[in-house]
Design a protein around this motif. Structure first.
Motif, PDB file in Angstrom:
ATOM      1  N   VAL A  50     -35.575  29.033  -4.815  1.00  0.00           N
ATOM      2  CA  VAL A  50     -36.356  27.806  -4.615  1.00  0.00           C
ATOM      3  C   VAL A  50     -36.983  27.354  -5.932  1.00  0.00           C
ATOM      4  N   ARG A  51     -37.583  28.313  -6.661  1.00  0.00           N
ATOM      5  CA  ARG A  51     -38.203  27.964  -7.933  1.00  0.00           C
ATOM      6  C   ARG A  51     -37.173  27.417  -8.916  1.00  0.00           C
ATOM      7  N   ALA A  52     -35.986  27.988  -8.872  1.00  0.00           N
ATOM      8  CA  ALA A  52     -34.934  27.539  -9.791  1.00  0.00           C
ATOM      9  C   ALA A  52     -34.490  26.121  -9.447  1.00  0.00           C
ATOM     10  N   LEU A  53     -34.322  25.858  -8.147  1.00  0.00           N
ATOM     11  CA  LEU A  53     -33.854  24.529  -7.733  1.00  0.00           C
ATOM     12  C   LEU A  53     -34.899  23.469  -8.047  1.00  0.00           C
ATOM     13  N   ILE A  54     -36.162  23.787  -7.775  1.00  0.00           N
ATOM     14  CA  ILE A  54     -37.229  22.810  -7.998  1.00  0.00           C
ATOM     15  C   ILE A  54     -37.562  22.708  -9.488  1.00  0.00           C
ATOM     16  N   GLY A  55     -37.684  23.865 -10.139  1.00  0.00           N
ATOM     17  CA  GLY A  55     -38.118  23.869 -11.539  1.00  0.00           C
ATOM     18  C   GLY A  55     -37.036  23.429 -12.500  1.00  0.00           C
ATOM     19  N   VAL A  56     -35.883  24.082 -12.433  1.00  0.00           N
ATOM     20  CA  VAL A  56     -34.838  23.812 -13.410  1.00  0.00           C
ATOM     21  C   VAL A  56     -34.075  22.551 -13.058  1.00  0.00           C
ATOM     22  N   ARG A  57     -33.776  22.418 -11.773  1.00  0.00           N
ATOM     23  CA  ARG A  57     -32.934  21.320 -11.348  1.00  0.00           C
ATOM     24  C   ARG A  57     -33.728  20.048 -11.088  1.00  0.00           C
ATOM     25  N   GLY A  58     -35.032  20.198 -10.893  1.00  0.00           N
ATOM     26  CA  GLY A  58     -35.876  19.024 -10.688  1.00  0.00           C
ATOM     27  C   GLY A  58     -35.733  18.398  -9.313  1.00  0.00           C
ATOM     28  N   LEU A  59     -35.285  19.187  -8.304  1.00  0.00           N
ATOM     29  CA  LEU A  59     -35.171  18.639  -6.955  1.00  0.00           C
ATOM     30  C   LEU A  59     -36.543  18.589  -6.288  1.00  0.00           C
TER      31      LEU A  59
END
Lengths: 206, 206
Positions: A50-59
């Motif tokens: 979740v952190r990767a999708l929101i943080g890195v991907r900006g979703l």
């Protein structure tokens, strides 16, 4: 483990974990008392995802939720899962709407490389937008320019899917597909930039 | 042309053009009266470039200003210009700080492919961050995994620089370098996604 431990292991603050639990981004833990629950490896992995999708991907939270729901539901169908991930991209509101001819060019390109692509693939629109923007800047870039890039993209995709071969558990496989597709993006662009630096040094300083 | 015409041709509102002029993103026009100026092709091209950098690339006004100043100043040194562009990237504040070992792995990778890269290249940090994030998600991705991707990136960079061959004017060349590096990014990622869709259909639905 307790929530405090989950927070320590993941580096995500307790308040944020509670928020994700409320929003359904993270499955509830196993209740052990009225106000206490037990969390496992699965929670930790999911939290990092979740952190990767929101943080890195900006979703956004709701986009992430949608993707994760789809990943669980269709875990056994990798093609479906990849479709879900591929469909998610931050919308660029500043880009000019792509010209009709640009969409025709994308179709021409796909015909030439022989790829089977669904009609509604959002990536087609991204390419059409890119061609339109480049033209508006006076760059003579068309589908023929993109053809050798598409061939490289084909090899890249084969490498991507090779990374998923050694996993049997369908849910883990699906998560890995998401992570690889999304998190390798900045890495691949960075590799291109380093390669440009090297190539330009060779050509211009030779 | 008058400012109203410049606005119509570029699709950028007059208020935004005035803002860019005040911020120095756009050179002043040729004064024709007290409150009137004449704008040319150069203004139109520059305006589109600014919109592309801010809109597509997501750079701030001050970052864009810095890049454009560098592009004009070093127009004759393509290597320098590319360095400026390559240096600009939106910082991801959510990413965990890369581990020391991740930086060592990037150096290992660069040694293996034989690229000459400056010590402070920001793309090195991007790759180190990516490796760290992937590891934190339990993915066994190291520099050896990235090696075949780096080889594809090398071919991609050669294609990129080929696109700049047919321009003699140094400033135009520099602008094209910026545009190609920045605006092709979403297109290349979209091509990878389409290729993944095709590859995954072939492998999983065969």
């Amino acid at each position: 483990m307790r929530m405090s431990e989950l927070s320590r292991m993941s580096g995500v603050p307790v308040a944020t974990i509670k928020y994700y639990l409320r929003e359904g981004l993270l499955p509830q833990g196993q209740a052990t008392a009225v106000n206490q629950a037990d969390y496992g490896e699965l929670h930790l992995r999911r939290l990092r995802l979740v952190r990767a999708l929101i943080g890195v991907r900006g979703l956004s939270v709701s986009e992430t939720k949608e993707i994760l729901a789809g990943v669980s539901e269709h875990a056994s169908d990798m093609h479906e899962v990849l479709g879900l991930v591929l469909g998610a991209r931050p919308v660029d509101k500043e880009a000019p709407p792509p010209a009709k001819e640009a969409f025709d060019e994308v179709d021409e390109l796909l015909k030439e490389v022989g790829w089977q692509i669904s009609d509604h693939a959002p990536a087609k629109q991204v390419i059409a937008e890119g061609l339109t923007t480049l033209r508006s800047l006076g760059m003579d870039v068309g589908w023929r320019t993109l053809l050798p890039y598409a061939e490289l993209a084909g090899r890249c995709a084969a490498l991507d899917l090779d990374q998923l071969r050694d996993t049997d558990d369908p849910l883990e496989r699906a998560e890995r597909a998401v992570v690889l597709t999304v998190l390798l993006e900045p890495v691949l662009l960075a590799l291109r930039r380093l390669a440009q630096e090297d190539e330009s040094a060779r050509r211009h300083r030779a």
